[in-house]
Design an enzyme around this catalytic site. Structure first.
Site, PDB file in Angstrom:
ATOM      1  N   TRP A   3       0.931  -1.304  -0.027  1.00 16.92           N
ATOM      2  CA  TRP A   3      -0.043  -0.003  -0.111  1.00 16.92           C
ATOM      3  C   TRP A   3       0.938   1.317  -0.026  1.00 16.92           C
ATOM      4  O   TRP A   3       0.430   2.083  -0.649  1.00 16.92           O
ATOM      5  CB  TRP A   3      -1.001  -0.033   1.365  1.00 16.92           C
ATOM      6  CG  TRP A   3      -1.696   1.176   1.504  1.00 16.92           C
ATOM      7  CD1 TRP A   3      -2.924   1.645   0.766  1.00 16.92           C
ATOM      8  CD2 TRP A   3      -1.452   2.370   2.142  1.00 16.92           C
ATOM      9  NE1 TRP A   3      -3.330   2.864   1.484  1.00 16.92           N
ATOM     10  CE2 TRP A   3      -2.534   3.201   2.146  1.00 16.92           C
ATOM     11  CE3 TRP A   3      -0.160   2.864   2.929  1.00 16.92           C
ATOM     12  CZ2 TRP A   3      -2.264   4.624   2.819  1.00 16.92           C
ATOM     13  CZ3 TRP A   3      -0.200   3.947   3.531  1.00 16.92           C
ATOM     14  CH2 TRP A   3      -1.065   4.990   3.514  1.00 16.92           C
ATOM     15  N   HIS A   4       2.185   1.198   0.894  1.00 21.09           N
ATOM     16  CA  HIS A   4       2.849   2.469   0.774  1.00 21.09           C
ATOM     17  C   HIS A   4       3.666   2.757  -0.541  1.00 21.09           C
ATOM     18  O   HIS A   4       3.852   3.682  -0.852  1.00 21.09           O
ATOM     19  CB  HIS A   4       4.036   2.025   1.532  1.00 21.09           C
ATOM     20  CG  HIS A   4       3.458   2.172   2.983  1.00 21.09           C
ATOM     21  ND1 HIS A   4       3.230   1.339   3.799  1.00 21.09           N
ATOM     22  CD2 HIS A   4       3.592   3.264   3.969  1.00 21.09           C
ATOM     23  CE1 HIS A   4       2.913   1.680   5.059  1.00 21.09           C
ATOM     24  NE2 HIS A   4       3.086   2.823   5.229  1.00 21.09           N
ATOM     25  N   GLY A   5       3.417   1.709  -1.480  1.00 19.65           N
ATOM     26  CA  GLY A   5       4.321   2.393  -2.806  1.00 19.65           C
ATOM     27  C   GLY A   5       4.622   0.794  -3.720  1.00 19.65           C
ATOM     28  O   GLY A   5       4.492  -0.093  -3.156  1.00 19.65           O
ATOM     29  N   PHE A  18       2.222   8.566  -0.592  1.00 16.97           N
ATOM     30  CA  PHE A  18       1.494   7.527  -0.447  1.00 16.97           C
ATOM     31  C   PHE A  18      -0.154   7.828  -0.720  1.00 16.97           C
ATOM     32  O   PHE A  18      -0.767   6.912  -0.794  1.00 16.97           O
ATOM     33  CB  PHE A  18       1.546   6.650   0.993  1.00 16.97           C
ATOM     34  CG  PHE A  18       3.113   6.394   1.205  1.00 16.97           C
ATOM     35  CD1 PHE A  18       3.985   5.888   0.531  1.00 16.97           C
ATOM     36  CD2 PHE A  18       3.507   6.830   2.415  1.00 16.97           C
ATOM     37  CE1 PHE A  18       5.045   5.878   0.623  1.00 16.97           C
ATOM     38  CE2 PHE A  18       4.801   6.649   3.052  1.00 16.97           C
ATOM     39  CZ  PHE A  18       5.574   6.251   1.899  1.00 16.97           C
TER      40      PHE A  18
END
Lengths: 315, 477
Positions: free
Chosen positions: B326-328, B477
């Site tokens: 989800w962060h990247g 993000f």
């Protein structure tokens, strides 16, 4: 009605609290700002001192302008000895044409030097936010130097309003000011007439870098370069644009340097280019890193440049 | 417009001033208009993306609620969520997937096919936050835990509120929407409490995080030239940088919201004082970790409950790997998430042994050891978070393990500012955690002490803050 009275009363109460808080903050800001100013101006060594001295005190005949490649490579002494002029290095690490031009304004307001060397380097005219940020080293001089204000204000559209705070000009300088005011530091000077020597020796083969890319130039910087030259010429100051040696080979032609050369030719100002001097390519021991000569290298370079200037000045 | 810019403060002052004079029932219009302006300020065209998600989620929510059969609800729900995820994937993960497949193809076939499908669009700001709030909202309606919002303006304000749209918190609809329907909450207390929280966030951001960022950036961006000892110190600094940066941002978001009369959920609870990594994740980015717990971890653990302890371990691995992703769109974030899943699994498996061990050693030793281990482990995994590739992270770890070579610090002044910042943030958290009720400057009953403290905070910001600082880390993000 009773409710209205109550809210009016509490509004007045809150307003009073807010006014008191602002007054407290204003007083604290003023006091701390005055203390920092006092100690900033009391420095007699270090980089901040050199900057203030350059803007307010030097009366040298020959001045050297530029960023780290000026501050850490031009020793004034060989120029003084060869040209029989007093010299001072007003360069400052990490700065750009904005700084050099602001410093020139400050110098010209006080006196007219005889000779100026303006150091030019790769990517000097590149559009970079850091060039504007680094004008921060001039913030403590803002109040006393109206001639610099126009340039310092380039930092941001709100810059002039930030000076409402007395502390702001000394932001991030607390430890530097404290250290420079210590007795031991005052006695031990880091610089030689503004020149900050480097002492390491490089020990690696020369590399080639690609400079074929045409990056975006900062038109404000280009205009300042033009103004710098024009103002020197109008005061009959002998100006030299110099690019010092690199310990690197480049593929292509650096965009900034090409434009600087073009402007120099257009304005009929000498441009002395050491960037491709093969003498230095074979001598890593003269460099601190790939873009800065160490003190040994600086001595050789300055002696050579000084003799070139002597020949030119005698013509 | 970032929170710590003068431009934002001017924008906020205008929003707040008008908000205070507007009648309560029209305030949402002004807040929504401000939110759209705020979002469009950076890239005007990009505002269409969150607006599309808002419209889509609004109508999907109503459609789910109105569906008469369970199967119908399910279909609408799946379609809505897939569409939202497709938007997220298109903007954020498309390049990652296409380049991964191309690399894989090249590896298997031995050919060199260039990746011509890469898109050169930057992801819209806060896209992950907006989509997660939208998906959470649809899940709640599907579960019938929440009613679909019928007031489009209120719903759009919930999803696009400018104080949280870019980097959270991942606010829940059932907490926020009722606040828009309540009477005026613009009070002196909210203004002061919000202002104090905002100020503390600003302090953490520009005095601590941005100062540390100068050093961490200088070292990590040239990691090949730095020694193990320097990289170790930079990693320690990075732990504090990311904490000060993100919690500072959250404090500012919560403070600005409070000043406008809205309460957002707490996102940090002194995570670096967690006695285990499990506890750390209960204290760090709380709005995201509870989102994952409610909509990811719990459903997986329940579905696999026959597996006993292994169900929890499996759920941890899956949840944290997805949370990392989800962060990247980078393997580094997947590695970061995987490392969290791994340690949580270990903590679950060793729960009994650790409980027995705790009985045999003094509390302070157990707590101290737990805190040190948690910070060290987070530091280790944050190397993956900060590095540009897994290979780069592994090289950095290898260098740190050798722990030799000269120690680099740019200047004594920078080092002093950094250490002072770390000390202040640690002292603040330790005081709050262990001695909260003893003495408080911030909440002191005497006006002079309380306001003197905030005055001092502003003076410290002016003296030591970094005013040329960059964006908040979590904006990406």
């Amino acid at each position: 009605m009773q409710h209205n009275n109550k809210s009016n009363k509490s509004f007045r109460y809150y307003l009073l609290q807010a006014v008191l808080f602002i007054a407290l903050l204003w007083a604290a800001d003023l006091i701390v700002g005055k203390i920092l100013r006092h100690f900033y101006r009391r420095q007699s060594s270090g980089w901040e001192y050199a900057t203030r001295y350059s803007a307010e005190e030097t009366k040298a005949d020959l001045l050297i302008f530029g960023a780290s490649r000026a501050q850490q490579q031009y020793i004034p002494t060989p120029f003084e000895d060869t040209l029989q002029l007093t010299g001072y290095n007003v360069g400052r690490d990490g700065t750009s044409f904005f700084y050099h031009y602001a410093m020139l304004q400050s110098v010209l307001k006080r006196y007219t030097p005889k000779v100026i060397i303006l150091d030019c380097e790769y990517a000097a005219l590149k559009n970079a936010a850091a060039s504007y940020d680094r004008l921060s080293v001039l913030l403590p001089l803002y109040e006393d130097h109206p001639e610099m204000q126009r340039i310092i204000n380039l930092r941001s559209p709100f810059e002039k309003y930030k000076f409402t705070s007395s502390i702001y000009p000394y932001n991030s300088m607390l430890f530097k000011i404290a250290v420079a005011n210590l007795k031991s530091n005052k006695e031990e000077k880091e610089d030689i007439n503004g020149y900050m020597p480097l002492h390491k020796s490089l020990n690696e083969p020369i590399k080639t870098f690609d400079y074929t890319e045409k990056y975006e130039l900062d038109s404000v910087k280009v205009n300042m370069l033009r103004s710098f030259i024009d103002e020197c010429k109008s005061r009959n100051i002998k100006l030299y644009l110099v690019c010092t040696p690199y310990y690197m080979k480049i593929k292509g032609n650096d965009h900034s340097l090409a434009v600087t050369q073009q402007v120099a030719a257009e304005k009929n100002v000498p441009f002395i280019d050491y960037s491709a001097d093969s003498f230095y390519f074979n001598r890593p021991q003269l460099f601190d890193d790939t873009v800065h000569l160490n003190m040994t290298g600086a001595k050789i370079f300055c002696a050579d440049l000084a003799s070139k200037l002597k020949k030119d000045l005698q013509r | 417009m970032i929170f710590n810019s003068i431009g934002f403060f001017i924008f906020f002052a205008v929003v707040l001033a008008v908000l205070y004079v507007l009648p309560a029932k029209f305030r949402w219009i002004w807040v929504l208009a401000g939110s759209i302006f705020f979002y469009a300020f950076a890239r005007p065209g990009y505002v269409l993306v969150p607006l599309l998600i808002t419209v889509l989620t609004y109508y999907t929510g109503i459609a789910i609620e109105q569906a008469t059969s369970e199967k119908g609800k399910q279909k609408i729900f799946v379609a809505g969520v897939c569409f939202i995820i497709a938007i997220l994937v298109f903007f954020k993960y498309a390049n990652f997937f296409t380049s991964t497949f191309t690399d894989l193809f090249n590896l298997i076939s031995g050919k060199q096919v260039s990746n011509s499908l890469l898109i050169s669009l930057a992801a819209p700001l806060g896209i992950s936050y907006i989509t997660f709030q939208a998906i959470g909202y649809l899940i709640e309606i599907k579960r019938e835990d929440e009613k679909a919002e019928r007031h489009f303006g209120h719903f759009a304000t919930y999803l696009l509120l400018f104080t949280k749209v870019i980097a959270g918190p991942v606010e829940r609809a059932h907490r926020f929407l009722p606040q828009l329907k309540m009477p005026a909450r613009l009070t002196y207390d909210n203004f002061v409490i919000g202002g104090q929280q905002m100020l503390w966030g600003l302090f953490k951001k520009i005095v601590v995080a941005d100062r540390l960022a100068i050093y961490v950036g200088a070292v990590y961006n040239n990691y090949t030239h730095h020694s193990g000892s320097t990289l170790f110190f930079a990693t320690v600094c990075y732990v504090f940088q990311i904490y000060a940066d993100f919690s500072g941002y959250t404090d500012m978001a919560l403070g600005f919201s409070k000043m406008m009369g809205y309460d957002l959920m707490q996102n940090f609870n002194r995570p670096l004082l967690g006695r285990s990594v499990t506890e750390f994740w209960r204290r760090w980015h709380i709005s995201l970790s509870t989102w994952f717990a409610d909509y990811f971890f719990n459903p997986i653990a329940v579905a696999k409950r026959d597996w006993g302890n292994w169900a929890v371990i499996y759920a941890s691995f899956v949840t944290f790997t997805v949370l990392g992703f989800w962060h990247g769109a980078n393997w580094t974030f997947i590695a970061f998430g995987f490392l969290q899943g791994l340690i949580l699994a270990i903590e679950i498996l060793t729960r009994k042994q650790r409980k027995n061990m705790r009985k045999k050693i003094p509390v302070w030793l157990n707590d101290g050891g737990g805190i040190l281990f948690t910070v060290a482990y987070f530091g280790l995994s944050s190397i993956f978070f900060r590095a540009n590739s897994v290979g780069e992270a592994l090289t950095i770890i290898k260098k740190i393990l050798h722990f030799n070579g000269p120690f680099f610090f740019e200047s004594a002044s920078l080092l002093m500012f950094m250490l002072a910042g770390i000390f202040y943030i640690v002292a603040h958290d330790v005081k709050k955690e262990f001695f909260d009720k003893r003495f408080s400057l911030a909440q002191n009953k005497y006006w002079v002490i309380r306001n003197g403290y905030y005055c001092l905070l502003i003076i410290i910001i002016l003296v030591t803050g970094v005013f040329d600082g960059g964006e908040f880390i979590y904006f990406q993000f």
